[in-house]
Design a protein around this motif. Structure first.
Motif, PDB file in Angstrom:
ATOM      1  N   THR A   1       0.819  -1.217   0.000  1.00  0.00           N
ATOM      2  CA  THR A   1       0.000   0.000   0.000  1.00  0.00           C
ATOM      3  C   THR A   1       0.850   1.263   0.000  1.00  0.00           C
ATOM      4  O   THR A   1       0.327   2.345  -0.244  1.00  0.00           O
ATOM      5  CB  THR A   1      -0.952   0.009   1.206  1.00  0.00           C
ATOM      6  N   ASP A   2       2.159   1.150   0.278  1.00  0.00           N
ATOM      7  CA  ASP A   2       3.051   2.315   0.138  1.00  0.00           C
ATOM      8  C   ASP A   2       3.082   2.781  -1.315  1.00  0.00           C
ATOM      9  O   ASP A   2       3.256   3.971  -1.592  1.00  0.00           O
ATOM     10  CB  ASP A   2       4.471   1.972   0.599  1.00  0.00           C
ATOM     11  N   ALA A   3       2.950   1.830  -2.234  1.00  0.00           N
ATOM     12  CA  ALA A   3       3.022   2.147  -3.658  1.00  0.00           C
ATOM     13  C   ALA A   3       1.645   2.371  -4.269  1.00  0.00           C
ATOM     14  O   ALA A   3       1.499   2.346  -5.489  1.00  0.00           O
ATOM     15  CB  ALA A   3       3.747   1.015  -4.392  1.00  0.00           C
ATOM     16  N   MET A   4       0.627   2.589  -3.443  1.00  0.00           N
ATOM     17  CA  MET A   4      -0.734   2.769  -3.939  1.00  0.00           C
ATOM     18  C   MET A   4      -0.836   3.981  -4.854  1.00  0.00           C
ATOM     19  O   MET A   4      -0.298   5.061  -4.547  1.00  0.00           O
ATOM     20  CB  MET A   4      -1.688   2.925  -2.751  1.00  0.00           C
ATOM     21  N   ALA A   5      -1.504   3.811  -5.988  1.00  0.00           N
ATOM     22  CA  ALA A   5      -1.829   4.947  -6.864  1.00  0.00           C
ATOM     23  C   ALA A   5      -3.060   5.624  -6.282  1.00  0.00           C
ATOM     24  O   ALA A   5      -4.178   5.131  -6.418  1.00  0.00           O
ATOM     25  CB  ALA A   5      -2.086   4.468  -8.288  1.00  0.00           C
ATOM     26  N   LEU A   6      -2.865   6.762  -5.632  1.00  0.00           N
ATOM     27  CA  LEU A   6      -3.886   7.356  -4.788  1.00  0.00           C
ATOM     28  C   LEU A   6      -4.938   8.122  -5.580  1.00  0.00           C
ATOM     29  O   LEU A   6      -4.615   8.863  -6.507  1.00  0.00           O
ATOM     30  CB  LEU A   6      -3.239   8.304  -3.776  1.00  0.00           C
ATOM     31  N   SER A   7      -6.194   7.936  -5.187  1.00  0.00           N
ATOM     32  CA  SER A   7      -7.279   8.794  -5.660  1.00  0.00           C
ATOM     33  C   SER A   7      -7.816   9.653  -4.524  1.00  0.00           C
ATOM     34  O   SER A   7      -8.492  10.649  -4.765  1.00  0.00           O
ATOM     35  CB  SER A   7      -8.406   7.954  -6.265  1.00  0.00           C
ATOM     36  N   ARG A   8      -7.511   9.259  -3.286  1.00  0.00           N
ATOM     37  CA  ARG A   8      -7.923  10.017  -2.105  1.00  0.00           C
ATOM     38  C   ARG A   8      -6.949   9.698  -0.984  1.00  0.00           C
ATOM     39  O   ARG A   8      -6.599   8.529  -0.761  1.00  0.00           O
ATOM     40  CB  ARG A   8      -9.355   9.656  -1.712  1.00  0.00           C
TER      41      ARG A   8
ATOM     42  N   ALA B   1       3.819   9.500  -1.693  1.00  0.00           N
ATOM     43  CA  ALA B   1       3.063   9.749  -0.466  1.00  0.00           C
ATOM     44  C   ALA B   1       3.299   8.600   0.504  1.00  0.00           C
ATOM     45  O   ALA B   1       2.530   7.635   0.542  1.00  0.00           O
ATOM     46  CB  ALA B   1       1.575   9.905  -0.778  1.00  0.00           C
ATOM     47  N   PRO B   2       4.357   8.676   1.306  1.00  0.00           N
ATOM     48  CA  PRO B   2       4.586   7.614   2.292  1.00  0.00           C
ATOM     49  C   PRO B   2       3.507   7.631   3.361  1.00  0.00           C
ATOM     50  O   PRO B   2       2.825   8.632   3.565  1.00  0.00           O
ATOM     51  CB  PRO B   2       5.956   7.983   2.872  1.00  0.00           C
ATOM     52  N   HIS B   3       3.357   6.519   4.045  1.00  0.00           N
ATOM     53  CA  HIS B   3       2.370   6.462   5.115  1.00  0.00           C
ATOM     54  C   HIS B   3       2.697   7.504   6.185  1.00  0.00           C
ATOM     55  O   HIS B   3       3.845   7.627   6.634  1.00  0.00           O
ATOM     56  CB  HIS B   3       2.335   5.063   5.745  1.00  0.00           C
ATOM     57  N   ILE B   4       1.679   8.238   6.588  1.00  0.00           N
ATOM     58  CA  ILE B   4       1.880   9.357   7.505  1.00  0.00           C
ATOM     59  C   ILE B   4       2.333   8.879   8.877  1.00  0.00           C
ATOM     60  O   ILE B   4       3.121   9.557   9.557  1.00  0.00           O
ATOM     61  CB  ILE B   4       0.581  10.178   7.592  1.00  0.00           C
ATOM     62  N   LEU B   5       1.898   7.700   9.291  1.00  0.00           N
ATOM     63  CA  LEU B   5       2.314   7.213  10.597  1.00  0.00           C
ATOM     64  C   LEU B   5       3.804   6.915  10.653  1.00  0.00           C
ATOM     65  O   LEU B   5       4.370   6.737  11.742  1.00  0.00           O
ATOM     66  CB  LEU B   5       1.508   5.972  10.991  1.00  0.00           C
ATOM     67  N   GLN B   6       4.454   6.868   9.474  1.00  0.00           N
ATOM     68  CA  GLN B   6       5.907   6.693   9.472  1.00  0.00           C
ATOM     69  C   GLN B   6       6.610   7.886  10.121  1.00  0.00           C
ATOM     70  O   GLN B   6       7.723   7.753  10.624  1.00  0.00           O
ATOM     71  CB  GLN B   6       6.409   6.495   8.043  1.00  0.00           C
ATOM     72  N   LEU B   7       5.953   9.066  10.105  1.00  0.00           N
ATOM     73  CA  LEU B   7       6.526  10.229  10.775  1.00  0.00           C
ATOM     74  C   LEU B   7       6.635   9.992  12.273  1.00  0.00           C
ATOM     75  O   LEU B   7       7.609  10.388  12.922  1.00  0.00           O
ATOM     76  CB  LEU B   7       5.673  11.470  10.499  1.00  0.00           C
ATOM     77  N   LEU B   8       5.616   9.352  12.837  1.00  0.00           N
ATOM     78  CA  LEU B   8       5.647   9.026  14.261  1.00  0.00           C
ATOM     79  C   LEU B   8       6.567   7.840  14.535  1.00  0.00           C
ATOM     80  O   LEU B   8       7.230   7.788  15.572  1.00  0.00           O
ATOM     81  CB  LEU B   8       4.234   8.732  14.761  1.00  0.00           C
ATOM     82  N   ASP B   9       6.597   6.892  13.596  1.00  0.00           N
ATOM     83  CA  ASP B   9       7.523   5.765  13.734  1.00  0.00           C
ATOM     84  C   ASP B   9       8.963   6.252  13.803  1.00  0.00           C
ATOM     85  O   ASP B   9       9.763   5.751  14.601  1.00  0.00           O
ATOM     86  CB  ASP B   9       7.366   4.801  12.549  1.00  0.00           C
TER      87      ASP B   9
END
Length: 362
Positions: A96-103, A152-160
């Protein structure tokens, strides 16, 4: 007995014919096509795919049409069809890190790396009926293709990165497959997540809502909600490596919950997780809240006795197909059972009447 059996068969055949007529509706109205359902009722199609555990938009649309819009009946049809399909392999975990985002939105960080993508959402629409949709002969609009977003990396990685989020447990074990093995207790987290992913959206929503009202130990922030397509890879034994066999649309939600700690670990935020096939953000958010509530034991918390913390209660009652089967079986003939109950209550009434007469005589 033969006449009664044949009479029952004729009644059932007539009921099936009547159902087909009701499904079609007014013959003067254009018949609804599978393509129309697939393209214009996408959220209903997504729910049927997710809770039916089968990613096929055309089949989900067909099931909706056959079920006359009853989504639980459509889910039942999809699950029944799924049991007839051969299994010839398993895909690798999707990235899901490589997800092509629509939202992609976050309620915790405004300026998240990669930005926030509102995408197609009801969040900012007015809840007013749009009567222009009743107009005949609307001109079709060209589909808008979103621009390629920045990474767009996973935002929780900032807390990790800062050690503020509980680490994800590492495991190489293949989780059990709930579609092929019955649910057993106690259920570990992978099995719980499977059950929630295909659980009834309304039930999971109500459980999640109960945690927000205090029936459970959660106070969650949506760390990230993302919707998009992910590549599905499968390893081919003859080739010796994995190849991409298609794409799948997913909704993923990670929640940031109140912190915990121990004598050996500093206080850290805890996480809840939800992943659902198709665009189904209400279900993904609900799933992540219930997931966090069910983790109370492994996080060393006290059991508050809330329904959402009871894994057996949640997991055994979230499946709408099992619930429907058990509920609707009571409308089938139970003549013998009822006659025994009827005879029992008549006997009790006779005994009570005799006792009353005896007391009156004394």
């Amino acid at each position: 007995m033969y006449v009664a059996t044949k009479g029952g068969e004729r009644a059932i055949d007539a009921a099936h014919q009547w159902l087909a007529e009701e499904r079609r509706g007014d013959p003067s109205a254009p018949e609804l096509t599978i393509v129309q359902i697939r393209e214009q009722m996408a959220l209903a199609v997504n729910r049927v795919m997710a809770e039916g555990s089968l990613y096929d938009r055309d089949l989900a649309a067909l099931a909706i049409k056959q079920a006359r819009g009853d989504l639980i009946e459509a889910i039942f049809l999809i699950r029944a069809y799924r049991t007839t399909l051969p299994r010839f392999g398993a895909s690798q975990p999707v990235d899901t890190d490589a997800m092509a985002l629509s939202r992609r939105i976050s309620a915790t960080f405004k300026d998240a790396p990669g930005g926030q993508v509102l995408g197609p959402t009801f969040d900012y629409t007015h809840r007013l009926l749009d009567f222009t949709l009743m107009a005949e002969g609307e001109a079709p609009q060209a589909a808008r293709k979103p621009a390629d977003p920045a990474p767009a990396p996973h935002i929780l990685q900032l807390l990790d990165r800062d050690g503020l989020m509980e680490p994800l447990p590492a495991s190489d074990e293949t989780p059990p497959d709930l579609t092929r093995e019955p649910l057993e207790m106690p259920a570990d987290r992978p099995l719980r997540l499977q059950a929630l992913a295909r659980g009834d959206e309304g039930f999971v929503l109500s459980m999640a809502y109960s945690t927000q009202r205090g029936y459970g130990r959660t106070h969650a922030f949506v760390g990230e909600l993302r919707i998009g397509t992910c590549a599905v890879d499968m390893e081919i034994p003859e080739l010796g490596f994995a190849i991409e066999i298609g794409e799948i649309e997913l909704t993923e939600c990670e929640t940031v919950n109140q912190f915990t700690g121990s004598k050996t670990e500093p206080p850290q935020f805890t996480r809840g997780y939800g992943l659902v096939m198709g665009q189904s953000e209400r279900k993904a958010i609900s799933m992540s809240l219930v997931d966090r509530a069910l983790r109370w034991a492994e996080l060393g918390e006290d059991d508050m006795g809330a329904p959402a913390q009871d894994a057996e209660f949640v997991l055994y009652h979230c499946d709408n197909i099992q619930a429907t089967g058990f509920l609707e079986h009571i409308k089938l003939p139970h003549y013998v059972d009822f006659q025994s109950e009827l005879e029992l209550i008549r006997k009790l009434r006779r005994d009570a009447g005799a006792e009353t007469c005896k007391e009156a005589a004394e």
